[in-house]
Design a protein around this motif. Structure first.
Motif, PDB file in Angstrom:
ATOM      1  N   THR A 112       0.838  -1.204   0.000  1.00 30.99           N
ATOM      2  CA  THR A 112       0.000   0.000   0.000  1.00 30.99           C
ATOM      3  C   THR A 112       0.873   1.254   0.000  1.00 30.99           C
ATOM      4  O   THR A 112       1.830   1.365   0.776  1.00 30.99           O
ATOM      5  CB  THR A 112      -0.921   0.020   1.229  1.00 30.99           C
ATOM      6  N   VAL A 113       0.520   2.183  -0.890  1.00 28.65           N
ATOM      7  CA  VAL A 113       1.187   3.485  -0.972  1.00 28.65           C
ATOM      8  C   VAL A 113       0.111   4.554  -0.846  1.00 28.65           C
ATOM      9  O   VAL A 113      -0.976   4.418  -1.419  1.00 28.65           O
ATOM     10  CB  VAL A 113       1.943   3.645  -2.310  1.00 28.65           C
ATOM     11  N   GLN A 114       0.402   5.627  -0.098  1.00 30.15           N
ATOM     12  CA  GLN A 114      -0.599   6.665   0.148  1.00 30.15           C
ATOM     13  C   GLN A 114      -0.116   8.029  -0.287  1.00 30.15           C
ATOM     14  O   GLN A 114       1.071   8.357  -0.176  1.00 30.15           O
ATOM     15  CB  GLN A 114      -0.966   6.726   1.626  1.00 30.15           C
ATOM     16  N   ARG A 115      -1.077   8.827  -0.782  1.00 32.90           N
ATOM     17  CA  ARG A 115      -0.817  10.250  -0.976  1.00 32.90           C
ATOM     18  C   ARG A 115      -0.957  10.959   0.363  1.00 32.90           C
ATOM     19  O   ARG A 115      -1.480  10.397   1.327  1.00 32.90           O
ATOM     20  CB  ARG A 115      -1.823  10.853  -1.971  1.00 32.90           C
ATOM     21  N   LEU A 118      -4.264  10.876   2.034  1.00 36.65           N
ATOM     22  CA  LEU A 118      -4.654   9.538   2.499  1.00 36.65           C
ATOM     23  C   LEU A 118      -5.386   8.711   1.448  1.00 36.65           C
ATOM     24  O   LEU A 118      -5.936   7.654   1.770  1.00 36.65           O
ATOM     25  CB  LEU A 118      -5.499   9.609   3.785  1.00 36.65           C
ATOM     26  N   SER A 120      -5.309   5.946  -1.057  1.00 35.39           N
ATOM     27  CA  SER A 120      -4.360   4.837  -1.075  1.00 35.39           C
ATOM     28  C   SER A 120      -4.296   4.159  -2.445  1.00 35.39           C
ATOM     29  O   SER A 120      -5.280   4.128  -3.191  1.00 35.39           O
ATOM     30  CB  SER A 120      -4.716   3.811   0.001  1.00 35.39           C
ATOM     31  N   THR A 122      -2.350   0.551  -4.464  1.00 35.67           N
ATOM     32  CA  THR A 122      -1.770  -0.768  -4.234  1.00 35.67           C
ATOM     33  C   THR A 122      -0.880  -1.144  -5.400  1.00 35.67           C
ATOM     34  O   THR A 122      -1.272  -0.971  -6.570  1.00 35.67           O
ATOM     35  CB  THR A 122      -2.870  -1.832  -4.052  1.00 35.67           C
ATOM     36  N   CYS A 140      -5.174   2.748  -8.026  1.00 35.06           N
ATOM     37  CA  CYS A 140      -5.852   3.378  -6.904  1.00 35.06           C
ATOM     38  C   CYS A 140      -6.868   2.408  -6.302  1.00 35.06           C
ATOM     39  O   CYS A 140      -7.508   1.627  -7.018  1.00 35.06           O
ATOM     40  CB  CYS A 140      -6.547   4.656  -7.362  1.00 35.06           C
ATOM     41  N   ASP A 141      -7.020   2.454  -4.991  1.00 36.94           N
ATOM     42  CA  ASP A 141      -7.974   1.578  -4.314  1.00 36.94           C
ATOM     43  C   ASP A 141      -9.400   2.089  -4.421  1.00 36.94           C
ATOM     44  O   ASP A 141     -10.343   1.354  -4.111  1.00 36.94           O
ATOM     45  CB  ASP A 141      -7.595   1.441  -2.830  1.00 36.94           C
ATOM     46  N   MET A 155       4.315  10.312  -2.680  1.00 41.67           N
ATOM     47  CA  MET A 155       3.596   9.071  -2.386  1.00 41.67           C
ATOM     48  C   MET A 155       4.406   8.324  -1.324  1.00 41.67           C
ATOM     49  O   MET A 155       5.612   8.109  -1.497  1.00 41.67           O
ATOM     50  CB  MET A 155       3.459   8.213  -3.643  1.00 41.67           C
ATOM     51  N   ARG A 156       3.745   7.920  -0.233  1.00 43.00           N
ATOM     52  CA  ARG A 156       4.464   7.332   0.900  1.00 43.00           C
ATOM     53  C   ARG A 156       4.065   5.877   1.125  1.00 43.00           C
ATOM     54  O   ARG A 156       2.881   5.535   1.046  1.00 43.00           O
ATOM     55  CB  ARG A 156       4.197   8.140   2.173  1.00 43.00           C
ATOM     56  N   ALA A 158       3.023   2.732   3.146  1.00 39.40           N
ATOM     57  CA  ALA A 158       2.302   2.534   4.404  1.00 39.40           C
ATOM     58  C   ALA A 158       3.115   1.684   5.363  1.00 39.40           C
ATOM     59  O   ALA A 158       2.988   1.806   6.584  1.00 39.40           O
ATOM     60  CB  ALA A 158       0.943   1.887   4.135  1.00 39.40           C
TER      61      ALA A 158
END
Length: 355
Positions: A112-115, A118, A120, A122, A140-141, A155-156, A158
């Motif tokens: 999982t990667v988030q902006r 928030l 998210s 995958t 995008c989820d 992009m971070r 999780a």
């Protein structure tokens, strides 16, 4: 009732009509028949209520027999008959990129990667760093345009991955579109009534292009890249940015090619070039609220008039400004001459200088 020339009687009118008919047929005394507990009065009210319900159902059917006034459920039936299903929301997809100094760092699928807001994403496949770059495919989820991400946004991860910094950068994450608007869907269905498929006529390409999520407008150009070629230009109805992204253009190309005639020409699907039009306006009264209303009207006008090979006339621009809520008077300082939109362009509202 739908505009069919028939006026539906109201419940009081039905009661009066049935009561009068019963009294006449029974030959009852008018004064006695007017009593609330008289049989004729009871019969009139019961039958009128039943007939009123029937009229209501007929009214409902009359409204839904054609797609222009149909409810959403009935509109789906009309769409099925015309093979014109509603476009579902799509998921934005692209890449997250890291610049790394260590080769062989692996990011597996399912991470999982988030902006920062928030939203998210995958990872859809494993990727390994090489040549100082690690580029991981993501989706995008959440379906819809919320997943579309400008290049370079942070992009971070999780969860941490050994040897890799938490923050990466978005790389061509695009293609997300909302579920088709009900009225846009209705317009496509009605278009199918007007335009009978002809196996590759100009209108066919436009109908096919608008079947792709994220596309609401299309234009066909014969011999676009020479004899025997077809150009299909696509756009959306976004008032701020009507230019579709590369993923949407590619999706249209992939959708149209199998539908085109087998012996047909080469097909070129492309996005229009934005023709940015700047404005200078002296507004009275000049407040933030009225400015906002003017901008909204100018963008709506651009959607109507800023079409390929169209012309933006100063009088039409002034008309759009005049209908903005709160506007009393104005002076259009620029543009003062007609603005020509070229063949492969669509108009876009640019900067507005408030003098």
């Amino acid at each position: 009732m739908a505009d069919s020339g028939f006026t539906r009687p109201t419940l009081p009118q039905l009661i009066t009509t049935i009561r009068t008919d019963l009294i006449t047929r029974f030959g009852a005394d008018t004064a006695l028949a007017a009593l609330r507990r008289n049989d004729a009065e009871v019969y009139a009210r019961v039958q009128a209520a039943a007939v009123h319900t029937v009229y209501g159902y007929i009214d409902y059917l009359a409204r839904n027999l054609l797609p222009d006034l149909a409810d959403e459920n009935w509109l789906a039936r009309h769409a099925n008959m015309k093979r014109c299903p509603r476009k579902e929301a799509t998921y934005a997809a692209g890449y997250v990129r890291w610049e790394v100094t260590i080769p062989g760092i692996v990011v597996p699928a399912g991470v999982t990667v988030q902006r920062d807001d928030l939203v998210s994403f995958t990872t859809t496949a494993a990727a390994t760093s090489a040549g100082g770059v690690l580029r991981v495919p993501v989706v995008c989820d959440v379906a819809g345009s919320a997943g579309n991400t400008d290049d370079g946004l942070t992009m971070r991860l999780a969860s941490p991955i050994t040897g890799l910094t938490s923050a990466g950068l978005a790389d061509t994450i695009e293609g997300g579109a909302e579920t088709e608007d009900l009225e846009a869907w209705r317009a496509r269905i009605i278009e199918r009534w007007y335009w009978t498929p002809q196996g590759g006529a100009d209108g066919d390409y436009e109908v096919w292009a608008k079947e792709v999520p994220g596309v609401t407008r299309a234009w066909t150009y014969r011999h676009w890249m020479g004899a025997g070629t077809v150009g299909v230009m696509v756009a959306n109805s976004d008032l701020i940015n009507p230019i579709p992204d590369d993923a949407t253009v590619a999706a249209v190309q992939a959708h149209v090619e199998p539908l085109a005639p087998v012996a047909g020409a080469d097909i070129y699907v492309f996005a229009p070039v934005p023709h940015v039009v700047d404005f200078r306006i002296r507004l009275t009264p000049d407040t933030e609220e009225i400015r906002y209303a003017v901008v909204a009207e100018l963008r709506a006008m651009m959607l109507r008039d800023g079409v390929p090979e169209g012309t933006l006339k100063p009088s039409r621009i002034s008309e759009a400004i005049s209908i903005a809520t709160g506007e009393y008077s104005h002076e259009l300082l620029s543009p003062t001459t007609e603005v020509k939109i070229e063949k492969a362009e669509i108009g876009v509202v640019g900067d507005i200088a408030w003098t």
